[in-house]
Motif scaffolding. Structure first.
Motif, short mmCIF file in Angstrom:
data_model
loop_
_atom_site.label_atom_id
_atom_site.label_comp_id
_atom_site.label_asym_id
_atom_site.label_seq_id
_atom_site.Cartn_x
_atom_site.Cartn_y
_atom_site.Cartn_z
N ARG A 124 30.79 -5.99 -32.01
CA ARG A 124 31.87 -6.53 -31.17
C ARG A 124 31.95 -5.82 -29.82
O ARG A 124 32.30 -6.44 -28.81
CB ARG A 124 33.21 -6.39 -31.89
N MET A 125 31.61 -4.55 -29.77
CA MET A 125 31.83 -3.76 -28.57
C MET A 125 30.60 -3.64 -27.68
O MET A 125 30.72 -3.35 -26.48
CB MET A 125 32.29 -2.35 -28.95
N VAL A 126 29.41 -3.87 -28.22
CA VAL A 126 28.20 -3.56 -27.48
C VAL A 126 28.09 -4.37 -26.19
O VAL A 126 27.54 -3.90 -25.19
CB VAL A 126 26.95 -3.77 -28.37
N GLY A 127 28.61 -5.58 -26.17
CA GLY A 127 28.51 -6.40 -24.98
C GLY A 127 29.42 -5.97 -23.85
O GLY A 127 29.25 -6.41 -22.71
N ARG A 128 30.38 -5.10 -24.14
CA ARG A 128 31.34 -4.67 -23.13
C ARG A 128 30.89 -3.40 -22.40
O ARG A 128 31.43 -3.05 -21.35
CB ARG A 128 32.70 -4.42 -23.77
N ILE A 129 29.92 -2.70 -22.94
CA ILE A 129 29.52 -1.41 -22.36
C ILE A 129 28.18 -1.55 -21.64
O ILE A 129 27.39 -2.46 -21.93
CB ILE A 129 29.43 -0.32 -23.44
N HIS A 130 27.94 -0.65 -20.71
CA HIS A 130 26.69 -0.64 -19.97
C HIS A 130 25.75 0.49 -20.42
O HIS A 130 24.55 0.41 -20.22
CB HIS A 130 26.97 -0.47 -18.47
N ALA A 131 26.33 1.52 -21.03
CA ALA A 131 25.53 2.68 -21.41
C ALA A 131 26.13 3.31 -22.66
O ALA A 131 27.33 3.16 -22.95
CB ALA A 131 25.47 3.70 -20.27
N VAL A 132 25.28 4.02 -23.38
CA VAL A 132 25.71 4.74 -24.59
C VAL A 132 25.42 6.22 -24.38
O VAL A 132 24.29 6.60 -24.06
CB VAL A 132 24.95 4.22 -25.84
N GLY A 133 26.44 7.03 -24.56
CA GLY A 133 26.26 8.48 -24.49
C GLY A 133 25.94 9.03 -25.87
O GLY A 133 26.70 8.82 -26.82
N GLY A 164 18.44 -3.22 -22.27
CA GLY A 164 19.20 -3.21 -21.03
C GLY A 164 20.28 -2.15 -20.97
O GLY A 164 20.82 -1.84 -19.90
N HIS A 165 20.61 -1.57 -22.11
CA HIS A 165 21.62 -0.52 -22.15
C HIS A 165 20.98 0.85 -21.88
O HIS A 165 19.96 1.19 -22.47
CB HIS A 165 22.31 -0.49 -23.52
N GLN A 166 21.59 1.60 -21.00
CA GLN A 166 21.11 2.93 -20.69
C GLN A 166 21.59 3.93 -21.74
O GLN A 166 22.59 3.70 -22.41
CB GLN A 166 21.58 3.36 -19.31
N ILE A 167 20.87 5.04 -21.82
CA ILE A 167 21.29 6.15 -22.67
C ILE A 167 21.68 7.31 -21.77
O ILE A 167 20.92 7.73 -20.90
CB ILE A 167 20.18 6.59 -23.64
N VAL A 168 22.89 7.80 -21.95
CA VAL A 168 23.42 8.93 -21.18
C VAL A 168 23.37 10.17 -22.07
O VAL A 168 23.78 10.14 -23.23
CB VAL A 168 24.88 8.65 -20.74
N ARG A 169 22.85 11.26 -21.52
CA ARG A 169 22.77 12.51 -22.27
C ARG A 169 24.14 13.19 -22.29
O ARG A 169 24.65 13.60 -21.25
CB ARG A 169 21.74 13.44 -21.63
N LEU A 170 24.69 13.36 -23.49
CA LEU A 170 25.96 14.04 -23.63
C LEU A 170 25.81 15.56 -23.71
O LEU A 170 26.77 16.29 -23.44
CB LEU A 170 26.70 13.56 -24.88
N ALA A 171 24.63 16.03 -24.09
CA ALA A 171 24.45 17.47 -24.31
C ALA A 171 24.85 18.31 -23.09
O ALA A 171 25.58 19.31 -23.24
CB ALA A 171 23.02 17.77 -24.75
#
Length: 416
Positions: A124-133, A164-171
């Motif tokens: 449900r939420m994946v379409g609302r975000i541009h990136a995943v941390g 198409g979704h970016q990955i953001v480094r949280l570390a």
């Protein structure tokens, strides 16, 4: 049901708020709990929680997922914790574990759901975000091959299904946050340090010739458990030449008269650690051994004076290393014309590391140390041919004007 002191719920709420403030626009952070790893036969390895998940939730049990999305259209999707509620069978065999209500109370997260609802929520939420941390283990001292973590597996799936979704480094973000200790963390670390100091005081009368190193270890562990703590790492009890093995943990030999014993221990109280080392005489020691002990204590004091906010651990190390090089020349350990870095033969490790949830806590040795960081200070001198190994380690809180020695109640020259 916890046997040790726990940080207040507000600590985890504030930690999550600080992380969400740092997230790039359109980014949802997903932090996975660690999983139980199999051992031999039907056993499992001792469980250790993902430190970032623990920092943000306070939940020690495996298998959860934390979702943080500050731009969520509804409050119910801004901060959500997914956990595996204990089954009747698990309760029968293992007893208490976090249920939905207990996890809500502990973490301060109002929206706690069964782990079985995660997949539907994600879709449900994946379409609302541009990136995943995602937080991967990027610790600069990690030298072992890493097993694919839940975050690794999720990242691979994301790249395959939703490229198409970016990955953001949280570390890096979480490391900077965790470097600065809150008053609650400092108070807990003071307690862990006080327990560790009590352990030293307990074993001091036992340091006699013929006593086995493991007997000393047993008394330390006994004290830790009686104080609701555990060992933050495997205790090092190294007598004589064994003190020159930097991470000696066999602890299998008898102490000998007229020698030194190096004891490196630390209590873990709840989520946070202490890490102290003292080198203690077993009976009378030679004048040269006593001279070396006093010199390492002098280096300890010099290093504390050099520690100020804004210096990096690397620059701090280099300034103290130059002092040690000259000191070794004055002691006759190095010749007057010794080349630069000759001290490394007798001091082959770093000066210190960050301390907190992990013994070697997150933070880069090359970045400026902020006010509120806690670091160890552990100069040493190792002379295997003379059967002498010395290390004195304290835990230092970086302040506006320098540092506070949190372990000052334990004499550097213990037993002299």
């Amino acid at each position: 049901m916890l046997r040790y002191p726990a940080l207040p719920t507000t600590f985890f709420q504030n930690a999550r708020a600080r992380l969400m403030e740092k997230l790039p626009p359109g980014t949802a952070a997903i932090i996975f709990a660690n999983e139980v790893l199999p051992g031999e036969a039907d056993t499992t390895l001792p469980f250790q929680q993902n430190s970032n998940y623990l920092y943000l939730t306070g939940i020690e049990t495996p298998g959860g997922i934390l979702w943080l999305y500050p731009e969520a259209p509804v409050a119910e999707a801004r901060e959500v914790l997914f956990i595996q509620p204990p089954s009747p069978e698990k309760k029968l065999w293992e007893g208490w574990s976090y249920g939905i209500e207990e996890a809500r109370t502990r973490s301060g997260i109002q929206h706690v759901r069964p782990l079985s609802e995660w997949q539907a929520f994600w879709r449900r939420m994946v379409g609302r975000i541009h990136a995943v941390g995602l937080d991967f283990n990027e610790h600069e001292r990690q030298t072992h091959a890493l097993l694919p973590s839940p975050a690794h597996r999720f990242a691979r799936r994301l790249q395959q299904e939703l490229p198409g979704h970016q990955i953001v480094r949280l570390a890096p973000i979480l490391a900077r946050l965790r470097m600065v200790k809150t008053p609650e963390e400092i108070a807990l670390m003071r307690e862990a340090i006080a327990i560790t100091i009590e352990a030293y005081q307990t074993i001091l009368p036992l340091l006699q010739a013929g006593v086995m190193e493991y007997e000393i270890e047993a008394e330390i562990q006994r004290l830790f458990i009686r104080r609701r703590a555990s060992s933050a790492f495997s205790p090092i009890i190294g007598g004589g030449e064994r003190a020159c093995v930097l991470h000696y943990t066999h602890n299998s030999q008898p102490l000998e008269e007229n020698t030194l014993v190096l004891i490196d221990i630390g209590a873990r109280l709840g989520s946070h650690c202490a890490d102290l080392t003292r080198t203690i005489p077993v009976g009378p020691i030679s004048p040269i051994a006593e001279k070396y002990l006093h010199w390492v204590a002098e280096v300890q004091l010099y290093a504390q004076k050099q520690l100020k906010p804004g210096i990096s651990i690397e620059a701090w190390y280099q300034s103290v290393a130059a002092y040690m090089q000259e000191g070794m020349k004055a002691l006759g350990i190095l010749p007057a014309d010794a080349p630069a870095n000759a001290y490394k033969r007798y001091f082959p490790h770093g000066l210190g590391h960050f301390l907190g949830i992990d013994v070697h806590d997150v933070g880069s040795r090359y970045d400026p140390i902020p006010v509120g960081a806690v670091v160890t200070c552990e100069p040493g001198l190792y002379l295997p041919n003379e059967k002498i190994g010395i290390r004195i380690e304290n835990d230092l809180l970086v302040t506006e004007n320098g540092c506070e020695n949190l372990s000052a109640a334990l004499p550097d020259l213990l037993g002299l």
